[in-house]
Design an enzyme around this catalytic site. Structure first.
Site, PDB file in Angstrom:
ATOM      1  N   HIS A  40      -5.622  43.409  26.711  1.00 14.36           N
ATOM      2  CA  HIS A  40      -4.805  43.081  27.978  1.00 14.36           C
ATOM      3  C   HIS A  40      -4.632  41.420  27.929  1.00 14.36           C
ATOM      4  CE1 HIS A  40      -3.423  43.866  31.907  1.00 14.36           C
ATOM      5  NE2 HIS A  40      -3.817  43.131  32.284  1.00 14.36           N
ATOM      6  N   ASP A  83      -6.047  47.582  24.853  1.00 12.42           N
ATOM      7  CA  ASP A  83      -6.207  47.254  26.488  1.00 12.42           C
ATOM      8  C   ASP A  83      -7.160  47.878  27.132  1.00 12.42           C
ATOM      9  OD1 ASP A  83      -5.316  46.951  29.310  1.00 12.42           O
ATOM     10  OD2 ASP A  83      -3.255  46.333  28.601  1.00 12.42           O
TER      11      ASP A  83
END
Length: 233
Positions: free
Chosen positions: A202, A171
């Site tokens: 993400h 992420d």
């Protein structure tokens, strides 16, 4: 699919909330908490998915205090992202949490509801789902790739309701150091379960998005389904 109005508890007005009903009722309610892009096509699809699982889906418009019914699509260019970050930066999280609490209260009493209500959020919404686990009476909460959770964990909050956290290993908004702080901060918490999904970015569970990963999303969504059934019936 319908849109209802829910009154804000601070008297500032009311906000639109998308409603999708399941086939069978009474049913538990899931309050879906948006990403930074508003109640867009992804949130509509998630609402349908939640209803297909047998829950009532309520998706409030959380940016309404800045602009009603913001709809941005992350895969339609940089300008959409710039607008989204503007709305995120202007978002009052405490008032937003109060709006989530108002939606939870509405969900407990609405026609066709069983009285049990959970929250499920993504990105900014994932952060708000974490806050809902400590600041509302939700029966359960699910956080997908929530941002800035390390700062919330550092406050050593008391969890009122069960919380399921999904973390993307790669992420770009939650770097490894932040992930380590999150995992360390919730370790041993009986009401919290956290899972890290290797090699994904993400928004890995946003179907059709640039970071979509079918395997990780299927595993995460399966855990979510079991969690919701356990706590909402």
């Amino acid at each position: 699919m319908a849109v209802i109005q829910i009154a804000a508890t601070d008297g500032a007005g009311s906000f639109d909330t998308l409603v999708v009903m399941p086939k069978a009722q009474p049913a538990g309610v899931v309050v879906l908490v948006q990403e930074i892009f508003g109640v867009n096509s992804a949130m509509h699809a998630l609402s349908e998915w939640v209803a297909d699982m047998g829950f009532i889906a309520l998706t409030p418009d959380l940016f309404w205090r800045q602009q009603k019914n913001v709809v941005l699509e992350p895969d339609q260019g940089q300008a959409q992202w710039e607008q989204a970050f503007k709305f995120m930066n202007g978002f009052d999280q405490e008032k937003g949490l109060a709006d989530i609490a108002a939606t939870i209260a509405h969900g407990r009493k609405m026609q066709g509801a069983s009285g049990k209500v959970g929250t499920m959020g993504f990105c900014l919404g994932g952060r708000m789902a974490f806050k809902a686990a400590t600041g509302t009476d939700a029966d359960c909460n699910v956080s997908y790739y929530g941002v800035m959770l390390d700062a919330l964990v550092a406050e050593k909050p008391a969890f009122r309701g069960p919380l399921l956290i999904h973390i993307a290993e790669n992420d770009k908004f939650v770097p490894p150091e932040a992930q380590q702080k999150i995992l360390a901060g919730v370790k041993g918490e009986p009401k919290v379960a956290a899972h890290v999904y290797p090699g994904v970015d993400h928004a890995f569970a946003r179907m059709g998005g640039h970071a979509w990963d079918g395997r990780a999303a299927t595993i995460a969504n399966g855990r979510t389904a079991e969690f919701l059934v356990k706590h909402l019936g």
